[in-house]
Design a protein around this motif. Structure first.
Motif, PDB file in Angstrom:
ATOM      1  N   UNK A   1       0.842  -1.202   0.000  1.00 59.79           N
ATOM      2  CA  UNK A   1       0.000   0.000   0.000  1.00 59.79           C
ATOM      3  C   UNK A   1       0.879   1.255   0.000  1.00 59.79           C
ATOM      4  N   UNK A   2       0.328   2.327  -0.517  1.00 58.39           N
ATOM      5  CA  UNK A   2       1.095   3.556  -0.679  1.00 58.39           C
ATOM      6  C   UNK A   2       0.806   4.571   0.419  1.00 58.39           C
ATOM      7  N   UNK A   3       1.761   5.478   0.592  1.00 59.70           N
ATOM      8  CA  UNK A   3       1.539   6.664   1.399  1.00 59.70           C
ATOM      9  C   UNK A   3       1.219   7.790   0.431  1.00 59.70           C
ATOM     10  N   UNK A   4       0.017   8.335   0.564  1.00 61.40           N
ATOM     11  CA  UNK A   4      -0.498   9.292  -0.414  1.00 61.40           C
ATOM     12  C   UNK A   4      -0.768  10.626   0.263  1.00 61.40           C
ATOM     13  N   UNK A   5      -0.204  11.688  -0.306  1.00 61.78           N
ATOM     14  CA  UNK A   5      -0.478  13.048   0.158  1.00 61.78           C
ATOM     15  C   UNK A   5      -1.606  13.633  -0.679  1.00 61.78           C
ATOM     16  N   UNK A   6      -2.636  14.144  -0.005  1.00 59.29           N
ATOM     17  CA  UNK A   6      -3.717  14.857  -0.687  1.00 59.29           C
ATOM     18  C   UNK A   6      -3.693  16.309  -0.234  1.00 59.29           C
ATOM     19  N   UNK A   7      -3.327  17.205  -1.130  1.00 60.84           N
ATOM     20  CA  UNK A   7      -3.441  18.629  -0.805  1.00 60.84           C
ATOM     21  C   UNK A   7      -4.889  19.043  -1.034  1.00 60.84           C
ATOM     22  N   UNK A   8      -5.398  19.906  -0.157  1.00 61.22           N
ATOM     23  CA  UNK A   8      -6.827  20.205  -0.216  1.00 61.22           C
ATOM     24  C   UNK A   8      -7.661  19.006   0.194  1.00 61.22           C
ATOM     25  N   UNK A   9      -7.071  18.140   1.011  1.00 63.52           N
ATOM     26  CA  UNK A   9      -7.706  16.877   1.368  1.00 63.52           C
ATOM     27  C   UNK A   9      -8.855  16.992   2.339  1.00 63.52           C
ATOM     28  N   UNK A  10      -9.107  18.194   2.872  1.00 63.22           N
ATOM     29  CA  UNK A  10     -10.303  18.405   3.693  1.00 63.22           C
ATOM     30  C   UNK A  10     -11.445  18.976   2.870  1.00 63.22           C
ATOM     31  N   UNK A  11     -11.190  19.204   1.575  1.00 65.23           N
ATOM     32  CA  UNK A  11     -12.234  19.715   0.695  1.00 65.23           C
ATOM     33  C   UNK A  11     -13.199  18.628   0.259  1.00 65.23           C
ATOM     34  N   UNK A  12     -14.080  18.979  -0.641  1.00 68.68           N
ATOM     35  CA  UNK A  12     -15.164  18.086  -1.056  1.00 68.68           C
ATOM     36  C   UNK A  12     -14.620  16.822  -1.735  1.00 68.68           C
ATOM     37  N   UNK A  13     -13.843  17.003  -2.791  1.00 66.82           N
ATOM     38  CA  UNK A  13     -13.283  15.844  -3.486  1.00 66.82           C
ATOM     39  C   UNK A  13     -12.218  15.178  -2.632  1.00 66.82           C
ATOM     40  N   UNK A  14     -11.370  15.988  -2.013  1.00 62.50           N
ATOM     41  CA  UNK A  14     -10.254  15.442  -1.252  1.00 62.50           C
ATOM     42  C   UNK A  14     -10.658  14.580  -0.083  1.00 62.50           C
ATOM     43  N   UNK A  15     -11.640  15.027   0.704  1.00 65.33           N
ATOM     44  CA  UNK A  15     -12.033  14.268   1.890  1.00 65.33           C
ATOM     45  C   UNK A  15     -12.695  12.951   1.511  1.00 65.33           C
ATOM     46  N   UNK A  16     -13.538  12.970   0.473  1.00 65.33           N
ATOM     47  CA  UNK A  16     -14.171  11.739   0.031  1.00 65.33           C
ATOM     48  C   UNK A  16     -13.155  10.747  -0.524  1.00 65.33           C
ATOM     49  N   UNK A  17     -12.171  11.261  -1.249  1.00 71.71           N
ATOM     50  CA  UNK A  17     -11.113  10.393  -1.776  1.00 71.71           C
ATOM     51  C   UNK A  17     -10.258   9.843  -0.641  1.00 71.71           C
ATOM     52  N   UNK A  18      -9.941  10.685   0.330  1.00 70.81           N
ATOM     53  CA  UNK A  18      -9.123  10.249   1.470  1.00 70.81           C
ATOM     54  C   UNK A  18      -9.786   9.098   2.211  1.00 70.81           C
ATOM     55  N   UNK A  19     -11.075   9.220   2.474  1.00 65.73           N
ATOM     56  CA  UNK A  19     -11.783   8.178   3.227  1.00 65.73           C
ATOM     57  C   UNK A  19     -11.789   6.850   2.476  1.00 65.73           C
ATOM     58  N   UNK A  20     -11.957   6.902   1.163  1.00 62.53           N
ATOM     59  CA  UNK A  20     -11.962   5.649   0.397  1.00 62.53           C
ATOM     60  C   UNK A  20     -10.566   5.037   0.356  1.00 62.53           C
ATOM     61  N   UNK A  21      -9.539   5.872   0.223  1.00 64.70           N
ATOM     62  CA  UNK A  21      -8.169   5.358   0.221  1.00 64.70           C
ATOM     63  C   UNK A  21      -7.819   4.711   1.560  1.00 64.70           C
ATOM     64  N   UNK A  22      -8.243   5.340   2.650  1.00 62.34           N
ATOM     65  CA  UNK A  22      -8.000   4.767   3.986  1.00 62.34           C
ATOM     66  C   UNK A  22      -8.691   3.416   4.104  1.00 62.34           C
ATOM     67  N   UNK A  23      -9.925   3.326   3.580  1.00 67.74           N
ATOM     68  CA  UNK A  23     -10.666   2.063   3.649  1.00 67.74           C
ATOM     69  C   UNK A  23      -9.988   0.961   2.846  1.00 67.74           C
ATOM     70  N   UNK A  24      -9.182   1.356   1.865  1.00 61.45           N
ATOM     71  CA  UNK A  24      -8.459   0.391   1.040  1.00 61.45           C
ATOM     72  C   UNK A  24      -7.088   0.040   1.619  1.00 61.45           C
ATOM     73  N   UNK A  25      -6.735   0.663   2.756  1.00 58.04           N
ATOM     74  CA  UNK A  25      -5.496   0.327   3.429  1.00 58.04           C
ATOM     75  C   UNK A  25      -4.331   1.256   3.175  1.00 58.04           C
ATOM     76  N   UNK A  26      -4.539   2.308   2.398  1.00 60.30           N
ATOM     77  CA  UNK A  26      -3.467   3.261   2.148  1.00 60.30           C
ATOM     78  C   UNK A  26      -3.287   4.195   3.348  1.00 60.30           C
ATOM     79  N   UNK A  27      -2.075   4.679   3.520  1.00 58.88           N
ATOM     80  CA  UNK A  27      -1.827   5.715   4.521  1.00 58.88           C
ATOM     81  C   UNK A  27      -1.989   7.063   3.838  1.00 58.88           C
ATOM     82  N   UNK A  28      -2.784   7.935   4.420  1.00 58.42           N
ATOM     83  CA  UNK A  28      -3.107   9.211   3.784  1.00 58.42           C
ATOM     84  C   UNK A  28      -2.653  10.369   4.650  1.00 58.42           C
TER      85      UNK A  28
END
Length: 379
Positions: A1-28
């Motif tokens: 699994x990858x360590x992924x940086x999301x800039x703007x990750x508390x925004x609309x697209x970013x937060x939804x993407x972050x939650x799905x990535x976490x559910x898949x086992x990635x570190x965000x």
């Protein structure tokens, strides 16, 4: 699994993407400045988006305009999803320095670090926008070719003529899906900054051996979208007005169209862009491939809320607005395996169900219009 940086990750697209990535086992890791325009003055209580990721990701409150914040956020990161940006098309026309500094300047700092310092980053995925195209792509029977109309003249719009024109064409043009190789001719400062972001990422990453992917998102909507930001999408703006019992002013003649894409489809496409091999150097349109007119949007929202407010087709217009644009998503289907799952009917039902669970927000729309009037951008 990858360590992924999301800039703007508390925004609309970013937060939804972050939650799905976490559910898949990635570190965000999320880097976000928690802008009050989006998150309110106290994000711990006023931002459901921030609250949704709090404690589930490594969160850094900071700005993409700060080199120090970038360096902290990039520690040990494999993939960067760069979503942080100032996003109001109309607002960009009078807050020019702010938009250029955040969108272009922030991206430049990232690329400077990747070029000159040692990192683990292997891929950068950046959000472009449909706004880079300006007006959409059309077919002319008279010229037997695709054409790309320029910005509509103010004298025509002031006389109620809102359709696009093209030199040498006397017959109406046929709207078709905009492909990734269509003409790039943004009609706003925001669009220019997103164009430059994409160009910088692809050019620099190729030169330093890092993979690059860019997404040209269409009009994104869904549960969790800010209902208080008057510079966000029209579904949120119209919803807040309806819930406050205020009428809706439809610009132009109401027949202008956009491609509305549900947040879950955006998240799925974005994760494909982070993970699918062999796609470096590509830009992808992400939408539904369906055009929906603004008057239809307003009437559907009224129906779903069961609130009858007046809808006025006023003939008002904003300088720089486009008439039509919807995405040709053939490339994303072929190379990413992307397929939108949500129709507009299903998506708007889910969106309005969510809005009905939220507190009614202050309607700030009129103040945003007044700002544009003062700058001569609203007629």
């Amino acid at each position: 699994m990858n360590k992924i940086l999301i800039t703007g990750g508390a925004g609309f697209i970013g937060s939804n993407t972050a939650l799905k990535l976490v559910s898949q086992g990635h570190k965000v890791v999320v880097l976000d400045n928690l802008s009050p325009q989006i998150h309110g003055n106290n994000p711990d209580t006023t931002s459901p988006l921030y609250q949704s990721i709090k404690g589930k990701v490594e969160f850094i409150k900071g700005s993409v305009t700060s080199r120090e914040d970038w360096i902290e956020a990039l520690e040990g990161v494999d993939i960067v999803l760069h979503l942080a940006a100032e996003t109001g098309t109309g607002q960009s026309m009078y807050e020019i320095e702010k938009y250029v500094n955040a969108n272009i300047g922030g991206t430049a700092i990232l690329l400077d670090i990747l070029t000159n310092e040692k990192t683990n980053v292997k891929r950068v995925v950046v959000a472009e926008s449909r706004a880079i195209y300006g007006e959409g792509r059309y077919w002319s029977d008279e010229l037997n070719s695709y054409v790309y109309p320029e910005e509509r003249p103010e004298d025509a719009m002031s006389n109620g003529d809102f359709e696009v024109k093209y030199p040498g064409c006397s017959k109406p043009l046929k709207l078709v899906g905009t492909t990734e190789d269509s003409k790039i001719h943004p009609g706003s400062v925001y669009g220019i900054t997103k164009q430059v972001q994409g160009q910088l990422v692809h050019m620099v990453c190729q030169s330093i051996g890092i993979e690059s992917v860019s997404f040209r998102y269409q009009n994104v909507y869904g549960p969790g979208q800010s209902l208080s930001n008057p510079y966000t999408g029209i579904l949120s703006i119209f919803s807040t007005r309806i819930k406050n019992g205020n009428g809706i002013n439809i610009f132009e003649d109401g027949k202008e169209t956009r491609d509305f894409v549900y947040i879950d489809d955006i998240v799925d496409a974005t994760i494909l862009g982070l993970t699918v091999p062999g796609i470096s150097g590509n830009a992808f349109n992400i939408g539904t491939g369906v055009a929906t007119d603004v008057l239809t949007v307003a009437n559907m929202l009224k129906k779903h809320y069961g609130i009858d407010v007046p809808v006025t087709v006023s003939g008002n217009y904003r300088l720089g607005d486009i008439r039509h644009n919807f995405a040709d998503i053939s490339k994303a289907r072929k190379l990413l395996g992307y397929e939108p799952k949500w129709s507009f009917d299903e998506g708007i039902r889910k969106f309005t169900e969510w809005v009905n669970t939220q507190d009614v927000q202050e309607d700030k729309y009129e103040s945003s219009i007044e700002e544009m009037k003062k700058k001569g951008l609203y007629k």
